[in-house]
Design a protein around this motif. Structure first.
Motif, PDB file in Angstrom:
ATOM      1  N   SER A   1       0.828  -1.215   0.000  1.00  0.00           N
ATOM      2  CA  SER A   1       0.000   0.000   0.000  1.00  0.00           C
ATOM      3  C   SER A   1       0.855   1.254   0.000  1.00  0.00           C
ATOM      4  N   SER A   2       1.892   1.273   0.813  1.00  0.00           N
ATOM      5  CA  SER A   2       2.758   2.454   0.884  1.00  0.00           C
ATOM      6  C   SER A   2       3.554   2.635  -0.406  1.00  0.00           C
ATOM      7  N   THR A   3       3.979   1.532  -1.007  1.00  0.00           N
ATOM      8  CA  THR A   3       4.720   1.631  -2.269  1.00  0.00           C
ATOM      9  C   THR A   3       3.869   2.274  -3.351  1.00  0.00           C
ATOM     10  N   VAL A   4       2.634   1.803  -3.501  1.00  0.00           N
ATOM     11  CA  VAL A   4       1.739   2.376  -4.513  1.00  0.00           C
ATOM     12  C   VAL A   4       1.428   3.837  -4.187  1.00  0.00           C
ATOM     13  N   ALA A   5       1.263   4.155  -2.908  1.00  0.00           N
ATOM     14  CA  ALA A   5       0.923   5.525  -2.514  1.00  0.00           C
ATOM     15  C   ALA A   5       2.056   6.502  -2.771  1.00  0.00           C
ATOM     16  N   THR A   6       3.302   6.023  -2.706  1.00  0.00           N
ATOM     17  CA  THR A   6       4.440   6.926  -2.914  1.00  0.00           C
ATOM     18  C   THR A   6       4.728   7.181  -4.385  1.00  0.00           C
ATOM     19  N   LEU A   7       4.201   6.353  -5.281  1.00  0.00           N
ATOM     20  CA  LEU A   7       4.463   6.538  -6.705  1.00  0.00           C
ATOM     21  C   LEU A   7       3.741   7.774  -7.223  1.00  0.00           C
ATOM     22  N   PRO A   8       4.392   8.602  -8.029  1.00  0.00           N
ATOM     23  CA  PRO A   8       3.679   9.733  -8.647  1.00  0.00           C
ATOM     24  C   PRO A   8       2.576   9.214  -9.564  1.00  0.00           C
TER      25      PRO A   8
ATOM     26  N   ILE B   1      -2.819   9.315   1.318  1.00  0.00           N
ATOM     27  CA  ILE B   1      -3.719   8.572   2.200  1.00  0.00           C
ATOM     28  C   ILE B   1      -4.789   7.849   1.401  1.00  0.00           C
ATOM     29  N   TRP B   2      -5.363   8.514   0.405  1.00  0.00           N
ATOM     30  CA  TRP B   2      -6.426   7.905  -0.383  1.00  0.00           C
ATOM     31  C   TRP B   2      -5.924   6.681  -1.142  1.00  0.00           C
ATOM     32  N   ARG B   3      -4.749   6.807  -1.757  1.00  0.00           N
ATOM     33  CA  ARG B   3      -4.215   5.683  -2.534  1.00  0.00           C
ATOM     34  C   ARG B   3      -3.742   4.545  -1.631  1.00  0.00           C
ATOM     35  N   GLU B   4      -3.176   4.887  -0.483  1.00  0.00           N
ATOM     36  CA  GLU B   4      -2.761   3.852   0.460  1.00  0.00           C
ATOM     37  C   GLU B   4      -3.969   3.059   0.963  1.00  0.00           C
TER      38      GLU B   4
ATOM     39  N   GLU C   1       3.299  -3.480 -10.411  1.00  0.00           N
ATOM     40  CA  GLU C   1       2.798  -3.042 -11.720  1.00  0.00           C
ATOM     41  C   GLU C   1       1.413  -3.581 -12.052  1.00  0.00           C
ATOM     42  N   PRO C   2       1.093  -4.859 -11.801  1.00  0.00           N
ATOM     43  CA  PRO C   2      -0.283  -5.297 -12.065  1.00  0.00           C
ATOM     44  C   PRO C   2      -1.331  -4.512 -11.290  1.00  0.00           C
ATOM     45  N   TRP C   3      -1.017  -4.155 -10.026  1.00  0.00           N
ATOM     46  CA  TRP C   3      -1.967  -3.358  -9.248  1.00  0.00           C
ATOM     47  C   TRP C   3      -2.131  -1.963  -9.841  1.00  0.00           C
ATOM     48  N   THR C   4      -1.022  -1.334 -10.229  1.00  0.00           N
ATOM     49  CA  THR C   4      -1.123   0.020 -10.785  1.00  0.00           C
ATOM     50  C   THR C   4      -1.876   0.020 -12.112  1.00  0.00           C
ATOM     51  N   ARG C   5      -1.740  -1.043 -12.900  1.00  0.00           N
ATOM     52  CA  ARG C   5      -2.470  -1.111 -14.170  1.00  0.00           C
ATOM     53  C   ARG C   5      -3.978  -1.185 -13.916  1.00  0.00           C
ATOM     54  N   ARG C   6      -4.388  -1.945 -12.907  1.00  0.00           N
ATOM     55  CA  ARG C   6      -5.813  -2.016 -12.582  1.00  0.00           C
ATOM     56  C   ARG C   6      -6.351  -0.627 -12.219  1.00  0.00           C
TER      57      ARG C   6
ATOM     58  N   PHE D   1       0.908   5.940 -13.482  1.00  0.00           N
ATOM     59  CA  PHE D   1       1.892   5.891 -12.406  1.00  0.00           C
ATOM     60  C   PHE D   1       3.294   5.942 -13.005  1.00  0.00           C
ATOM     61  N   VAL D   2       4.203   6.587 -12.309  1.00  0.00           N
ATOM     62  CA  VAL D   2       5.602   6.646 -12.727  1.00  0.00           C
ATOM     63  C   VAL D   2       6.369   5.598 -11.926  1.00  0.00           C
ATOM     64  N   LEU D   3       6.717   4.500 -12.592  1.00  0.00           N
ATOM     65  CA  LEU D   3       7.377   3.385 -11.918  1.00  0.00           C
ATOM     66  C   LEU D   3       8.886   3.410 -12.050  1.00  0.00           C
ATOM     67  N   GLU D   4       9.404   4.290 -12.909  1.00  0.00           N
ATOM     68  CA  GLU D   4      10.831   4.240 -13.195  1.00  0.00           C
ATOM     69  C   GLU D   4      11.697   4.375 -11.945  1.00  0.00           C
ATOM     70  N   GLY D   5      11.222   5.183 -10.986  1.00  0.00           N
ATOM     71  CA  GLY D   5      12.019   5.388  -9.783  1.00  0.00           C
ATOM     72  C   GLY D   5      12.275   4.111  -9.005  1.00  0.00           C
ATOM     73  N   LEU D   6      11.342   3.148  -9.076  1.00  0.00           N
ATOM     74  CA  LEU D   6      11.512   1.898  -8.356  1.00  0.00           C
ATOM     75  C   LEU D   6      12.429   0.925  -9.080  1.00  0.00           C
TER      76      LEU D   6
END
Length: 401
Positions: A61-68, A103-106, A314-319, A338-343
């Motif tokens: 949850s925190s990983t997805v929330a921190t992604l731009p 908070i909303w995305r987490e 990535e599968p979660w962000t695509r959904r 979502f910008v995943l490049e940072g990870l």
């Protein structure tokens, strides 16, 4: 609540065989708290009491929330940020006046992991533009078809309110019908129940002074009152962790005969380790990210982190992206991503090598690299560059004149 009334009509809660202090299985099942094979009731809420579930849900949850989460517009050259679009601030900064985007995305991701579905009501202005996203608790929402149209029924303060599908942001997890995500905690209740049962056993074991239960034998015959007094005095003197290792004094020929299997024989620690790996497998998260470093090495931990991004995040962000793009954008010239490049950048040496190669082949500009590194743009940094000792090739593969 009509469904609750009909449930109680079928079952008499005043029946002495089903007291509320010890509910029967049918009542637990009605509220989604099915019993695991170990006998432990497993719900999304009490599953979080298991440290491995808590760590996995928090990490993802925190990983997805921190992604731009950025709103773009399509251009002839590709895409560019659309900061003036009303959805940009909803996703990037403030989905509603009461919570931040993080908070909303987490919370949305936690709902997906625990309940298999995430919902939000889309508040629109007079023009139909989204102006707020209000989260809905998954157990308060269901859908049905009314007159051939899909409608979401939301339970609010005991009342069921129908809302059109276009005003509900519904992100389902893994699904077998394409409409409603499966309940992951219920499907994994045996694995989580085993972890909870093991923790309860360990807590009880050490709470009883790290000594298994046993039998006090007396050469004489004790009446009910004498047996009760003996049990109470023994527990008071020698029960509990604070009384561990105290010397017991036995009188009148009494003997202490311990019962049960020592934890090392019952493979207590091995069972706990297995539960960690099992729950990590359920959430598709590498064990080292939830504190299990037993199989982590310097050579494989970076690759495990990359696999975590590609196979879990990535599968979660695509959904989430696809539902947002369908429900929040009408013109289809805009989209969120979502910008995943940072990870995926790895350490500083790996990032430097990657950027150097991408700049040398003209795939990235200097300013694009600086943006990825959270640095300000510079003048002249938007021009693609290639080394001077290279030349374009003609269509036949020969060097152009």
């Amino acid at each position: 609540m009509a469904w609750l009334s009909s449930l109680f009509e079928k079952r008499n809660l005043n029946n002495p065989s089903t007291p509320l202090s010890a509910p029967a299985d049918w009542l637990w099942d009605a509220f989604g708290a099915r019993k695991a094979t170990t006998g432990v009731r497993v719900t999304p809420e009490n599953a979080l009491e298991t440290t491995t579930v808590w760590a996995a849900v928090r990490m993802i949850s925190s990983t997805v929330a921190t992604l731009p989460l950025v709103t773009y517009r399509h251009t002839d050259a590709g895409k560019e940020r659309a900061r003036e679009h009303p959805v940009y601030d909803l996703l990037h900064s403030r989905p509603n006046p009461e919570m931040s985007s993080f908070i909303w995305r987490e919370m949305t991701m936690a709902h997906l992991l625990l309940y298999g579905n995430a919902y939000a009501e889309i508040e629109r202005n007079g023009r139909g533009d989204p102006v707020a996203l209000w989260p809905l608790f998954p157990t308060n929402v269901r859908w049905e078809r009314i007159g051939g149209e899909k409608v979401y029924i939301v339970r609010v303060e005991g009342q069921e309110v129908p809302l059109p599908a276009e005003n509900i942001l519904h992100i389902p997890g893994f699904s077998l019908d394409g409409h409603t995500g499966l309940f992951p905690i219920d499907l994994a209740r045996n694995s989580i129940g085993l972890a909870k049962a093991t923790e309860e056993f360990g807590a009880s074991f050490f709470g009883n002074g790290a000594a298994p239960s046993g039998v006090l034998t007396h050469p004489g015959k004790l009446g009910p009152e004498g047996a009760a007094n003996l049990r109470e005095s023994w527990q008071k003197l020698y029960g509990g962790l604070s009384n561990a290792q105290r010397v017991a004094i036995l009188e009148e020929g009494m003997q202490w005969n311990p019962l049960g299997v020592p934890p090392e024989h019952a493979q207590f620690l091995e069972t706990r380790k297995f539960s960690v790996s099992e729950i990590a497998r359920i959430f598709l998260i590498p064990p080292h990210l939830i504190g299990d470093l037993e199989r982590a090495t310097f050579s494989n931990i970076e690759h495990q982190s990359i696999q975590y991004v590609t196979h879990c995040i990535e599968p979660w962000t695509r959904r989430i992206e696809q539902e947002i793009n369908y429900k929040l954008f009408d013109d289809r010239s805009h989209f969120a991503e979502f910008v995943l490049e940072g990870l995926l950048r790895g350490d500083s040496a790996a990032r430097s090598a990657y950027y150097r190669e991408m700049v040398n082949i003209g795939a990235l500009t200097i300013n694009e690299v600086r943006e990825l590194e959270n640095m300000n743009r510079i003048e002249g940094g938007d021009t693609p560059r290639v080394p001077l000792n290279t030349a374009p090739l003609s269509g036949d593969g020969k060097e152009a004149a």
